[in-house]
Design a protein around this motif. Structure first.
Motif, PDB file in Angstrom:
ATOM      1  N   HIS A  32      49.293  -4.214 -12.853  1.00  0.00           N
ATOM      2  CA  HIS A  32      48.603  -5.509 -12.925  1.00  0.00           C
ATOM      3  C   HIS A  32      47.117  -5.373 -13.238  1.00  0.00           C
ATOM      4  O   HIS A  32      46.419  -6.361 -13.375  1.00  0.00           O
ATOM      5  CB  HIS A  32      48.796  -6.280 -11.612  1.00  0.00           C
ATOM      6  N   LEU A  33      46.637  -4.132 -13.350  1.00  0.00           N
ATOM      7  CA  LEU A  33      45.206  -3.946 -13.609  1.00  0.00           C
ATOM      8  C   LEU A  33      44.828  -4.454 -14.993  1.00  0.00           C
ATOM      9  O   LEU A  33      45.578  -4.294 -15.951  1.00  0.00           O
ATOM     10  CB  LEU A  33      44.855  -2.464 -13.509  1.00  0.00           C
ATOM     11  N   ASN A  34      43.643  -5.058 -15.052  1.00  0.00           N
ATOM     12  CA  ASN A  34      43.090  -5.398 -16.362  1.00  0.00           C
ATOM     13  C   ASN A  34      41.794  -4.624 -16.552  1.00  0.00           C
ATOM     14  O   ASN A  34      41.534  -3.660 -15.820  1.00  0.00           O
ATOM     15  CB  ASN A  34      42.908  -6.907 -16.490  1.00  0.00           C
ATOM     16  N   ARG A  35      40.995  -5.031 -17.507  1.00  0.00           N
ATOM     17  CA  ARG A  35      39.763  -4.307 -17.790  1.00  0.00           C
ATOM     18  C   ARG A  35      38.915  -4.141 -16.551  1.00  0.00           C
ATOM     19  O   ARG A  35      38.378  -3.062 -16.276  1.00  0.00           O
ATOM     20  CB  ARG A  35      38.964  -5.045 -18.866  1.00  0.00           C
ATOM     21  N   TYR A  36      38.852  -5.223 -15.773  1.00  0.00           N
ATOM     22  CA  TYR A  36      38.014  -5.223 -14.588  1.00  0.00           C
ATOM     23  C   TYR A  36      38.475  -4.156 -13.600  1.00  0.00           C
ATOM     24  O   TYR A  36      37.685  -3.331 -13.120  1.00  0.00           O
ATOM     25  CB  TYR A  36      38.082  -6.621 -13.955  1.00  0.00           C
ATOM     26  N   GLY A  37      39.777  -4.130 -13.349  1.00  0.00           N
ATOM     27  CA  GLY A  37      40.323  -3.154 -12.415  1.00  0.00           C
ATOM     28  C   GLY A  37      40.090  -1.741 -12.877  1.00  0.00           C
ATOM     29  O   GLY A  37      39.669  -0.864 -12.100  1.00  0.00           O
ATOM     30  N   SER A  39      37.768  -0.712 -14.901  1.00  0.00           N
ATOM     31  CA  SER A  39      36.343  -0.435 -14.827  1.00  0.00           C
ATOM     32  C   SER A  39      35.956  -0.055 -13.395  1.00  0.00           C
ATOM     33  O   SER A  39      35.170   0.872 -13.164  1.00  0.00           O
ATOM     34  CB  SER A  39      35.571  -1.668 -15.297  1.00  0.00           C
ATOM     35  N   ARG A  64      42.201  -6.547 -23.451  1.00  0.00           N
ATOM     36  CA  ARG A  64      41.818  -7.840 -22.876  1.00  0.00           C
ATOM     37  C   ARG A  64      42.937  -8.425 -22.008  1.00  0.00           C
ATOM     38  O   ARG A  64      42.873  -9.537 -21.570  1.00  0.00           O
ATOM     39  CB  ARG A  64      41.490  -8.828 -23.997  1.00  0.00           C
ATOM     40  N   THR A  65      44.029  -7.658 -21.836  1.00  0.00           N
ATOM     41  CA  THR A  65      45.139  -8.141 -21.014  1.00  0.00           C
ATOM     42  C   THR A  65      45.366  -7.151 -19.871  1.00  0.00           C
ATOM     43  O   THR A  65      44.617  -6.190 -19.723  1.00  0.00           O
ATOM     44  CB  THR A  65      46.421  -8.230 -21.860  1.00  0.00           C
TER      45      THR A  65
ATOM     46  N   MET B 535      41.917 -15.690 -22.407  1.00  0.00           N
ATOM     47  CA  MET B 535      41.544 -14.285 -22.317  1.00  0.00           C
ATOM     48  C   MET B 535      40.028 -14.138 -22.323  1.00  0.00           C
ATOM     49  O   MET B 535      39.467 -13.413 -21.507  1.00  0.00           O
ATOM     50  CB  MET B 535      42.115 -13.561 -23.537  1.00  0.00           C
ATOM     51  N   TYR B 539      37.755 -12.719 -19.351  1.00  0.00           N
ATOM     52  CA  TYR B 539      36.925 -11.540 -19.610  1.00  0.00           C
ATOM     53  C   TYR B 539      35.484 -11.802 -19.190  1.00  0.00           C
ATOM     54  O   TYR B 539      34.890 -11.009 -18.466  1.00  0.00           O
ATOM     55  CB  TYR B 539      36.997 -11.193 -21.102  1.00  0.00           C
ATOM     56  N   ASP B 542      35.241 -12.037 -15.399  1.00  0.00           N
ATOM     57  CA  ASP B 542      35.364 -10.719 -14.775  1.00  0.00           C
ATOM     58  C   ASP B 542      34.055  -9.943 -14.886  1.00  0.00           C
ATOM     59  O   ASP B 542      33.592  -9.337 -13.927  1.00  0.00           O
ATOM     60  CB  ASP B 542      36.471  -9.910 -15.458  1.00  0.00           C
ATOM     61  N   GLU B 546      31.846  -8.554 -11.979  1.00  0.00           N
ATOM     62  CA  GLU B 546      31.613  -7.119 -11.831  1.00  0.00           C
ATOM     63  C   GLU B 546      30.125  -6.832 -11.716  1.00  0.00           C
ATOM     64  O   GLU B 546      29.698  -6.040 -10.891  1.00  0.00           O
ATOM     65  CB  GLU B 546      32.211  -6.372 -13.027  1.00  0.00           C
ATOM     66  N   PHE B 552      37.187  -5.461  -7.362  1.00  0.00           N
ATOM     67  CA  PHE B 552      38.362  -6.011  -8.028  1.00  0.00           C
ATOM     68  C   PHE B 552      39.484  -6.300  -7.034  1.00  0.00           C
ATOM     69  O   PHE B 552      40.085  -7.362  -7.034  1.00  0.00           O
ATOM     70  CB  PHE B 552      38.833  -5.022  -9.094  1.00  0.00           C
ATOM     71  N   GLU B 556      41.442  -9.666  -5.948  1.00  0.00           N
ATOM     72  CA  GLU B 556      42.893  -9.821  -6.074  1.00  0.00           C
ATOM     73  C   GLU B 556      43.477 -10.444  -4.820  1.00  0.00           C
ATOM     74  O   GLU B 556      44.261 -11.373  -4.875  1.00  0.00           O
ATOM     75  CB  GLU B 556      43.563  -8.454  -6.298  1.00  0.00           C
TER      76      GLU B 556
END
Lengths: 424, 628
Positions: A32-37, A39, A64-65, B535, B539, B542, B546, B552, B556
């Motif tokens: 379920h991780l995305n870019r944020y996770g 990073s 981006r997903t 998206m 982005y 996020d 951050e 993160f 969640e």
């Protein structure tokens, strides 16, 4: 994180410095991780003090997903190890300065790192210095400025600037590089267009200028020539009559391209050999300077307002026009009829687009929806969106690698600075 | 004392019960049918006929005092019938019939013959006047009459069902006169072709009249229909429509009845014949000339010619007397007019279909748009299309039209034809200068008041759905896809988008169609775009978080918490709606429930339609991918 969630194997690589490098072993990460996770994981692995956002590349595309969606969209096997390259992400820009002008700001130019030029509908062009002070005011046109080009400098003290205007002329100015406030008058005047001039561009070797106009022609001019020999006697006589007034030298065009059928809206002269032009007749064309031949014609479905040449090897052409889609064309593929990339995020017409001068991946667009967007062509969504102006944004340009200048119909001239980024 | 009061109350109650003071009881108000027959002294069929003509119908008393299986009438109505002159007339006729039979029985053929020829006749004129005191009342009530007249106009005259041919003929004539009037005033508004027949909506004197006409097919008379009742209705409606037509024609300054072009009538193009007459006939003078012009170009049977001559003579006589009476100035004017006539009459004859583009006074906006819809178009109808209906519609919306057959104003190979209406799978020879469209195009254009692109309606294609103009999509809660496309086209047409300088003038149909297709494609892409936008938003969000230093995993968890709390149903409260429902009376509650039921039904229908649409789309997509 619950135990029932699926895990995938991910390995990180980077081209960043050694202080930002993590071990090349595979990690088991939840899907379920995305870019944020991701990073966040890199941040913990490196044990960085403040949060440093990273962006992740897979197969030359920015993620981006979530990882799960990535696996599904790329048809990857869940067993395979995902190799992700990480780069530093671009942070949101900060407003550096905002200067009010008297009328719409229709042109900006940030080619020269020591000053910024802006042109306005009040018929003046201005030079701005990094601290936000207005230097010289370029006074001479009788109608709105439409475009500004920089043609290098003959010495270290001043800069050759060419402006085009709705008064059907172009003018050459020598703008001092040192911060000083003064009113300048033009050195040369380029006459010959039958309608208002919409755009101007100078060649890289700074010897010639081309201009596009509402009379749907493109004219080429030599900067240094004072072609009195070209002028007929009648004109000479006229000049003699009002000789005192006519102190500035007049230039006439040496070549005219007439293939466009509508207003020529944008010009770019990336190399001495050829010119690119975009027009309201839905086409953009490439011209060979030596032979004056139209070597390439590409047709778009909408009228074009702006054009920028850049990318890898300066061979990608970005065009924007009377729809909210930014289209990127590859001129190396002869016979292409469709753009290689279509970027849609704006909600209104695109007024200008500019490739970054160093990075082949970054692009800047401004739109009538009041926003300026920065794009990375490796992603379909923009990197950053700035609500730059309250009204239409009419022009935008890069300045000094990380700063963006923009002017709009709310009569403001603005500077935005991105957090330091490493262009790769 | 108390006892006295009680007695008084009882007495009062009794009095109330007997109802001497109050309203008369049911027995006094209503009368059964048999009793009514006795009172009127007529037989049942005669009574039925009379009731239909007078507009009297049976009633439902609250308490049926003489039994459940009886028919009741208002006593007042029966008394009303008692004074009807028709009643007396019918008795008279019956007596007269007896005289004839008697004469026959005595072999007095002379007398029988004489009596036969001098039968008393009756008219229903006074009934029309009685039932419709003002003209607008009659117009308001025209829906049924028009439907019935149009139905009888297509029925075969049949002796077994005793449908007399005179009736059919006069219905046909009346319906044509009505259509000619509508065509001339351009007051046709909506058309819907259904299995049942063709629905037309016409706006006359501010009243919207919707009527149904049968398809022009060979009609089979069903056995279970009581034609006697139908014929009685038709009889009355005939009289009514005759009056209405007369009034309408006179309001336009036209003669009534209009003169038919006999040649065209023979060619079964009656509507055109009538319209041809009307087109040239704002005043009586062009009518005259028209009639005389017609005289020489066709073999006309003797009596028709005679009637024509008679009409002509009459007109002439009137004109003469008028001229004699008129002042000198008027006479001068007339002379001037006559001077001008020779010039504009041929023009009129030639372009009698084309409307002159002058602004007609006191013409409303809608009529003008209707009049101008097909203004510069010329149609040609193939043999296989319903000629009368199309003729009616095209002419009502200002187009010029011809057909394949006798009496056509121009032949198929005429260069001016822009659209040919065909309804066959293939066409042999095609003219490049015209569109070959299916009849539905005409109806759809007329309903939407714009010229739709012809591509989807071209020969051999399956045309888009024929959407009913009588359905309010917004109220129905479901807008069909094609309705949406039409709406867009309409907006585009109304805005009159300024063409780009240098491009061809105006927007042509193809461009519009392309635009519509592009929009449809855009709709499909819209979802993708929305995804991209989401998206982009996530982005940016996020990144902001951050940079703000939030972790993160924490985010969640916080996110995971939210939906759970939302999943819990909100604490049950006393719904004010339920309370209000309880407070209603039973009648109103039932009404409310019925409303709710119909609403849910409607919603379910919409759902079903959407589901079907989805499935059909899916199927199509699958087919497409398979072929790819």
């Amino acid at each position: 994180m619950d135990a029932g969630e699926r895990q995938v194997q991910v390995r990180f690589t980077t081209r960043l410095g050694s202080d930002l490098r993590v071990e090349a072993t595979a990690f088991s990460l939840p899907v379920h991780l995305n870019r944020y996770g991701l990073s966040q994981i890199i941040n913990t692995l490196l044990a960085l003090d403040g949060p440093r956002p990273f962006d992740f590349l897979f197969d030359g595309e920015l993620i981006r997903t979530t990882l799960e969606q990535l696996y599904l969209s790329k048809n990857l096997s869940a067993e395979s190890i995902l190799v992700l390259e990480y780069i530093l992400a671009v942070g949101p820009p900060e407003l550096q300065s905002s200067q009010p002008e008297k009328d719409w700001v229709s042109a900006v130019n940030g080619v020269n790192p020591s000053l910024i030029l802006s042109g306005s509908y009040d018929s003046f062009a201005r030079a701005w210095f990094p601290d936000g002070t207005c230097g010289s005011v370029l006074k001479g046109h009788s109608d709105a400025i439409t475009s500004i080009a920089v043609a290098g400098s003959s010495n270290d003290t001043d800069l050759d600037v060419i402006t085009s205007s709705k008064d059907k002329t172009l003018r050459l100015w020598k703008v001092p590089l040192k911060p000083s406030s003064s009113t300048l008058s033009s050195v040369r005047i380029f006459k010959g267009h039958a309608a208002s001039v919409q755009c101007v561009a100078a060649n890289p070797s700074n010897t010639q200028v081309c201009s596009g106009s509402w009379d749907s022609t493109i004219k080429l001019w030599k900067i240094d020539s004072e072609d009195e020999d070209n002028e007929d006697e009648q004109a000479l006589k006229k000049r003699k009559l009002d000789g005192a007034k006519q102190s500035i030298a007049q230039v006439t065009a040496f070549t005219t391209h007439k293939e466009h059928t509508q207003c020529v809206a944008a010009l770019e002269w990336p190399e001495d050999r050829y010119i690119f032009s975009a027009s309201w007749d839905h086409s953009f064309r490439q011209w060979d300077v030596e032979t004056s031949i139209n070597t390439l014609t590409m047709t778009c479905s909408k009228a074009l307002h702006c054009l920028s040449v850049g990318g890898e090897g300066s061979l990608l052409v970005a065009t924007g026009g009377a729809d909210p889609v930014l289209r990127i064309w590859d001129t190396r593929m002869p016979g292409t009829v469709v753009p290689v990339l279509q970027l849609t995020s704006h909600t209104s017409w695109i007024s200008s687009c500019k490739w970054h001068r160093q990075s082949p991946k970054h692009l800047l667009t401004s739109s009538y929806d009041g926003t300026v967007k920065m794009w990375d062509i490796r992603s379909k969504v923009p990197l950053q969106t700035v609500e730059a102006h309250k009204d239409k944004v009419l022009c935008t340009d890069w300045w000094r690698e990380d700063t963006v200048v923009s002017g709009g119909a709310d009569c403001e001239f603005k500077l935005f600075k991105y957090t330091p980024i490493e262009w790769l | 004392m108390v006892k006295q009061v009680k007695n008084a109350v009882k007495a009062a109650k009794r009095k109330l019960h007997t109802g001497r003071r109050g309203n008369p009881g049911n027995a006094a108000k209503y009368i059964t049918r048999n009793k009514a027959l006795n009172r009127l002294q007529i037989k049942l069929p005669e009574f039925r006929r009379l009731c239909i003509l007078k507009g009297i119908h049976p009633r439902e008393p609250k308490k049926k005092f003489e039994g459940q299986n009886k028919t009741y009438y208002h006593v007042k109505d029966i008394n009303f019938l008692l004074h009807e002159p028709l009643l007396e007339k019918s008795r008279e006729i019956r007596a007269y019939e007896k005289k004839i039979t008697k004469a026959r029985a005595k072999y007095n053929t002379d007398l029988a013959h004489r009596l036969q020829n001098n039968r008393p006749s009756f008219t229903l004129d006074h009934l029309v006047k009685e039932r419709y005191p003002s003209f607008i009342d009659a117009v308001r009530d025209l829906e049924d009459p028009l439907t019935m007249i149009h139905l009888f106009a297509t029925l075969p005259a049949d002796t077994t069902h005793s449908v007399p041919f005179e009736r059919v003929h006069s219905c046909r004539r009346l319906s044509l006169e009505w259509q000619a009037y509508v065509t001339r005033t351009h007051s046709l508004r909506k058309i819907f072709v259904s299995v049942k027949g063709i629905y037309y909506q016409v706006e006359v004197s501010g009243q919207k009249i919707t009527y149904l006409t049968p398809h022009v097919l060979n009609q089979v008379l069903p056995e279970d229909v009581d034609f006697r009742v139908m014929l009685t209705f038709a009889e009355f409606y005939e009289t009514l429509l005759g009056f209405v037509n007369f009034k309408l024609y006179h309001s336009l300054g036209l003669n009534y009845p209009p003169v038919l072009d006999p040649r065209l009538e023979q060619a079964a193009a009656e509507l055109y014949a009538l319209m041809k007459d009307l087109a040239g006939g704002t005043t009586s003078a062009p009518l005259l000339e028209d009639a005389s012009a017609k005289e020489d170009d066709a073999p006309v049977s003797v009596d028709e010619q005679q009637s024509l001559m008679e009409a002509e003579n009459k007109e002439k006589r009137i004109a003469e007397s008028q001229a004699r009476l008129a002042s000198l100035q008027d006479r001068l004017k007339q002379i001037e007019k006559e001077k001008e006539k020779p010039q504009d009459v041929p023009v009129q004859v030639k372009t009698e279909a084309m409307d002159v583009d002058d602004v007609i006074e006191d013409e409303d906006l809608e009529t003008r748009t209707c009049r101008r819809l097909f203004q510069n178009l010329t149609f040609f109808l193939g043999r296989e299309v319903p000629r009368e209906s199309l003729l009616f519609v095209i002419r009502s919306f200002g187009g010029a039209v011809s057909w394949d057959g006798d009496g056509a104003p121009f032949p198929e190979n005429d260069e001016v034809i822009t659209h040919q209406i065909v309804d066959r799978p293939t066409q042999g020879h095609k003219f490049l200068s015209r569109h070959y469209v299916q009849p539905q195009w005409v109806y759809d254009c007329a309903n939407n008041r714009i010229l739709l692109p012809t591509e989807p309606y071209l020969l051999g294609r399956i045309p888009p759905p024929h959407l009913s103009p009588f359905v309010d999509n917004e109220a129905e809660g479901h807008v069909p896809e094609y309705a949406d496309t039409i709406k867009r086209l309409r907006l585009a047409a109304n805005q009159q988008l300024a063409p780009l300088p240098g491009s061809e003038s105006g927007i042509d149909e193809g461009e519009l169609l392309v635009a519509a297709a592009a929009r449809r494609r855009e709709d499909l892409e819209a979802e993708k775009e929305r995804e991209l936008a989401a998206m982009e938003k996530s982005y940016a969000e996020d990144l902001r978080r951050e940079l703000a230093g939030k972790s993160f995993s924490g985010e969640e968890e916080a996110l995971a918490d939210v939906p759970e709390s939302e999943v819990l149903p909100p604490p049950k409260e006393d719904d004010p709606k339920d309370m209000a429902k309880m407070m209603l009376s039973r009648n109103k509650r039932n009404l409310y429930q019925a409303m709710e039921m119909s609403n849910t039904k409607k919603k379910e229908e919409v759902k079903l339609i959407k589901e079907r649409k989805r499935k059909a789309d899916e199927k199509e997509r699958k087919k497409k991918t398979r072929t790819m």
